[in-house]
Design an enzyme around this catalytic site. Structure first.
Site, short mmCIF file in Angstrom:
data_model
loop_
_atom_site.label_atom_id
_atom_site.label_comp_id
_atom_site.label_asym_id
_atom_site.label_seq_id
_atom_site.Cartn_x
_atom_site.Cartn_y
_atom_site.Cartn_z
N LYS A 182 -1.36 3.21 2.08
CA LYS A 182 -1.25 4.57 1.55
C LYS A 182 -2.63 5.15 1.24
O LYS A 182 -2.79 6.37 1.13
CB LYS A 182 -0.36 4.58 0.30
CG LYS A 182 1.11 4.38 0.68
CD LYS A 182 1.99 4.13 -0.53
CE LYS A 182 3.39 3.74 -0.06
NZ LYS A 182 4.20 3.15 -1.16
N GLY A 200 1.42 -3.05 4.18
CA GLY A 200 2.32 -2.52 3.17
C GLY A 200 1.73 -1.28 2.51
O GLY A 200 0.98 -0.52 3.13
N SER A 201 2.01 -1.13 1.23
CA SER A 201 1.63 0.10 0.54
C SER A 201 0.14 0.32 0.43
O SER A 201 -0.31 1.42 0.14
CB SER A 201 2.25 0.10 -0.86
OG SER A 201 3.65 0.06 -0.75
N SER A 202 -0.66 -0.73 0.62
CA SER A 202 -2.11 -0.52 0.55
C SER A 202 -2.56 0.46 1.62
O SER A 202 -3.61 1.08 1.50
CB SER A 202 -2.85 -1.86 0.69
OG SER A 202 -2.65 -2.40 1.97
#
Lengths: 471, 500
Positions: free
Chosen positions: B226, B222-224
């Protein structure tokens, strides 16, 4: 100094060394005694109840052999009997250890293929072996006597060799090796005796024909090749051993049989070309059979890649267990009764050497190999010293084949060469091999007696013509 | 004929010499190797007849025995005992009569005493008549962090989850927890049928307690992810610094016509925010667009420098975290936009999440994670000890500095996604830098979201001890709510134990 003065000097009589033999024999018996006791102590901390009976019978048999040697072969090499007795004694000890595993409250797994009276039988076979040794000493006053039966024994040998191949499987096959004659509860391996008979035949035949066989044909690459028509016997021996290999699926016996023949041919003719031809034929035969028979090919796979893939639990299970057992023993071994040799299938026969490696360690195994080596060396010494060419050839060949047999089985078990099933002389469970080994010892003793004994004495002292007592 | 006999004698001598050399080879030189062959019955049978070495957790400065062999009364055998039951199970694994797992397996030859490194010890023991003994394995695990991780996972409502904590400066593994887990004491019986029964029981449970979710299971990051995308963008020069603005529409239309939106369809600043704001708000469109522009191969090579796409042994085997370069259309920019926000085919372990943070915390230098601090022989002399090694330079120190300041905002800026959960630790003097992740998954994103949180406390003079933590909670929902509190609990416990 005149000639007369020299003659009047007392001729030094060869020493008969029977006392040394007795002392060393007692030493061998003491080692056997302690080893037997330590099996029981190692297993469950008590001296085995069967020890007195087994060892008294064994000791009586060995002392009887000693007495027979005193009487019938007084000048024999004093080392041969003690060495053989030590090997036989340790073999009995290991068979007792394996028989007791997992039985009578002892630790370990049962070696189910062993009967509960395997040790008693082995002791009995040792006694029978000694009887045969005495018979050899009594009946064969000199090796030459055997020469008269060259062709008879040749025929007997071939028949013994061929019987298992001709019998139906139910009467001849155990664990895939078709080398037995099974009569009711008893079974014998005629090949063990055939080897002795054929050794006599080869010796007799080659002594008679060696001049022809050593005639050189063409010279090629610095080697004298024999004449083509003289190749007949070696080709027949080769074909016969291939037939054993194919019909009895017994690579080991075939290798021993062929190796013995080639070496005796070499001893008789002193032509290196025979050795080369023999080795080439052997390699060629192995190559053919390896491609024809999946059985032989599998042996190579197991030898080269015992630990690959599923081999350790499949086709290489037995050799892998043997190797791991020997490694487990390490330098000093686990001690008798304290290892786990029962994991190796057939540990009581073909693989018994791995049990020694595991429980007596590298040290014990090397000692055993050296005892075998000494026995071979005593045989070769007798062959060197004896004057009769027939005896020379017979004992030279038999000593070599003993070394070859140890090499084939110990090398096979320890992964040096592909594994082929032959018995370990004196050690493996089973009567045929043990009795045949004792007959071999009888022949060694007989020939070493001739070699070391006093030279034939003139029976009358009448100038240049001498009448010599012939045996 | 005698000359020929002499030659044959030499041949016999050669055969015996070969045999003697070969048995020496098997029994003296190869014996350790053969003892270590898988399935060696003898070694296995006798391993319970002498004392196997203990496993010790030393991460807090004192020795804590987490596995030991105790004599069984009335017999001459030993049985393995794990004093803390389930707590250390994902680390130690089990030692049963049928086989081992975890550290028990990875360090088996030393614990069992069969390793060649112990040959001298064993030989001395043999000569002096002492009993053979295995070596003691000392782990980097911090009992405080491990206990906290175990407790936090236990209280998370029955989700499947994994936690890993690392020392970012060395790579030492401080905690490694998995939930649900098992009690290794149930498998240590010397009675085969008991072991069989309990093993079957564990294997038949639908929650798969034997599965180590910290290192053997991957989740979408997921966004981790990024962290990787922004690192790549800084490194490539696509984004100059944290104040540079990025394109972050409310809806990003992709080349294939699909749309990428922010979480809940929210607006990202003014549509051209500074990257630091896009990061703390975790705008999908901003990072999806950066990924699309950089292309999949570049993004993947950056992920590899963070330790992804390669197996790892700590020495427990860690399954590779991947940004797959399959299927063939993996470079399609429309899909790369999803890869860049940790969706599409991206899969990582909690260990990998901890490594993302560890690399940033250590100025871009990713240390190789390791569990075994040292191995002590039976006389407690050190046989081997770990030296920290660099796995790779994930990013330059400058880029690491940029990402670090962005991660600070995630937990400290009032608009940061973890401001409410990880920020308050500041009150205890602990500044946590983090990144949340909430991964949609399942067909048509039909499953509950997986919650992800990766964070660290950097090494600073006079500040709390450095630690990097990765947490993944399957079906936990929003990363900041489900995963961040677990990480905070681990960090607090660790800092408390290391408060000087």
């Amino acid at each position: 100094m005149s000639l007369a003065a020299e003659v009047s000097q007392p001729v030094p009589m060869p020493q008969n060394r029977r006392r040394s033999e007795l002392i060393m024999l007692l030493f061998a018996l003491v080692i056997t005694f302690f080893a037997y006791a330590s099996v029981g102590l190692g297993l469950k901390g008590a001296v085995p109840p069967g020890l007195p009976v087994d060892l008294i019978v064994f000791a009586v048999a060995m002392l009887a052999a000693h007495l027979a040697i005193r009487r019938y072969a007084p000048y024999a090499d004093p080392l041969i009997l003690p060495l053989a007795a030590l090997l036989n004694g340790l073999g009995i000890v290991m068979i007792y250890r394996l028989q007791e595993s997992g039985r009578n409250g002892n630790p370990g797994l049962q070696v189910t293929v062993m009967s509960t009276s395997a040790t008693s039988f082995q002791v009995m076979y040792a006694a029978i072996g000694v009887l045969c040794l005495v018979a050899v000493l009594v009946l064969i006053s000199e090796a030459r006597v055997l020469q008269r039966y060259t062709y008879t024994l040749g025929a007997v040998g071939l028949v013994l060799l061929a019987i298992p191949a001709l019998l139906p499987d139910s009467l001849s096959s155990v664990n895939g090796a078709k080398v037995w004659i099974i009569v009711g509860r008893f079974s014998i391996q005629p090949g063990e005796f055939a080897r002795l008979a054929l050794a006599v035949f080869f010796a007799g035949y080659l002594v008679a024909k060696r001049d022809v066989l050593s005639l050189a044909g063409r010279r090629f690459l610095g080697i004298d090749l024999p004449r083509a028509r003289d190749l007949g016997p070696v080709l027949i021996a080769w074909a016969a051993s291939l037939l054993i290999l194919i019909f009895e699926t017994d690579i080991g016996t075939a290798a021993l049989f062929f190796g013995m023949f080639v070496v005796m041919l070499y001893l008789a003719t002193q032509r290196t070309s025979w050795l080369l031809i023999g080795v080439l034929l052997f390699l060629f035969g192995t190559f053919i059979t390896a491609n024809l028979s999946s059985h032989v090919m599998e042996r190579f796979t197991v030898w080269l890649h015992p630990f690959a893939g599923s081999n350790p639990t499949g086709i290489a299970y037995q050799p892998v267990q043997a190797l791991e057992g020997m490694a487990f023993g390490g330098l000093f071994g686990t001690g008798l009764g304290q290892g786990q040799p029962y994991h190796t299938p057939l540990v009581q026969s073909d693989f018994i050497i791995s049990a020694f490696g595991e429980e007596l360690g590298l040290v014990g195994l090397m000692a055993l190999l050296i005892v075998f080596g000494l026995l071979v060396q005593r045989g070769l010494r007798a062959a060197l010293a004896v004057k009769d060419p027939f005896a020379k050839l017979l004992i030279g060949g038999l000593s070599f084949v003993l070394a070859l047999q140890v090499f084939v089985i110990v090398g096979g078990v320890s992964g040096l060469i592909p594994l082929t099933g032959v018995t370990t002389p004196f050690l493996s469970e089973g009567g045929s091999s043990l009795v045949a080994s004792w007959i071999l010892v009888g022949l060694l003793i007989r020939v070493s007696d001739s070699a070391r004994g006093p030279a034939p004495q003139p029976i009358q002292d009448e100038g240049m013509t001498q009448v010599v007592r012939a045996a | 004929m005698n000359r020929a006999i002499l030659r044959i004698s030499l041949a016999c001598l050669a055969m015996f010499v070969l045999l003697l050399l070969n048995v020496n080879y098997v029994q003296a030189f190869e014996s350790s190797k053969l003892a270590g062959e898988p399935g060696n019955i003898r070694v296995f049978d006798q391993q319970f007849t002498y004392q196997r070495g203990s496993i010790i957790a030393n991460g807090d400065g004192t020795d804590l025995k987490i596995a030991e062999s105790r004599p069984v009364k009335g017999t001459d055998t030993y049985r393995r005992y794990y004093p803390f039951g389930k707590v250390y199970a994902p680390v130690t694994g089990y030692n049963t009569i049928y086989g081992n797992s975890g550290i028990e397996e990875a360090e088996n030859s030393l614990l069992a005493g069969t390793s060649p490194k112990l040959t001298v010890h064993n030989f001395t023991a043999l000569l002096t008549g002492k009993q053979k003994q295995g070596a003691t394995v000392e782990l980097t695990i911090s009992p405080a962090a491990q206990q906290a991780a175990y407790q936090a996972l236990l209280n998370d409502g029955g989700h499947q989850a994994g936690v890993v904590a690392l020392n970012p400066t060395t790579g030492a593994v401080l905690a490694l927890a998995s939930d649900p887990t098992f009690n290794p004491n149930e498998l240590t019986s010397l009675n085969g049928s008991t072991v069989d029964r309990n093993d079957k029981q564990l294997l038949s449970e639908p929650s798969q307690p034997l599965l180590n979710r910290a290192i053997s299971v991957t989740f979408p990051p997921g966004s981790s992810f990024k962290i990787v995308t922004s690192s790549a963008a800084f490194t490539k020069g696509l984004v100059k610094n944290t104040a540079s603005t990025v394109y972050a529409p409310t809806v990003l239309t992709l080349p294939n016509g699909n749309h990428l939106i922010n979480d809940g369809g929210e607006v990202c600043g003014n549509g051209r925010p500074q990257i630091i704001q896009a990061f703390w708000m975790s705008c999908n469109t901003a990072f999806g667009n950066l990924g699309k522009v950089m292309g999949a191969p570049y993004l993947r090579s950056t992920s590899s420098r963070f330790g992804m796409n390669a197996p790892l042994s700590i020495p427990l085997p860690v399954v590779p975290s991947v940004m797959p370069n399959k299927p063939k259309y993996w470079t399609d920019p429309s899909l790369t936009a999803f890869s860049a926000i940790g969706q599409f085919n991206d899969e990582v372990t909690p260990m990998q999440e901890a490594m993302f943070s560890a690399a940033i915390a250590n100025s871009g230098r990713l240390m190789k994670p390791y569990l075994v601090q040292q191995v002590l022989g039976p006389g407690l002399s050190s046989i081997e000890s770990a030296t920290p090694t660099t796995l790779s330079q994930a990013v330059s120190p400058t880029v690491a500095g940029y990402v670090k300041s962005m991660m600070y905002q995630v937990t400290h800026n009032p608009g940061g996604t973890a401001a409410l959960t990880a920020g308050p630790a500041q009150a205890d003097g602990i500044n946590i830098y983090g990144k949340t992740g909430t991964a949609q998954n399942g067909v048509d994103n039909g499953n509950l979201d997986d919650a992800v949180f990766t964070c660290f406390v950097p090494a600073q003079p006079g500040a709390p001890a450095p630690i990097a933590v990765g947490v993944m909670v399957k079906g936990g929902g929003f990363g900041a709510d489900a995963a961040a509190p677990i990480a905070v609990a681990v960090i607090k416990a660790y800092e408390h134990a290391h408060d000087t």
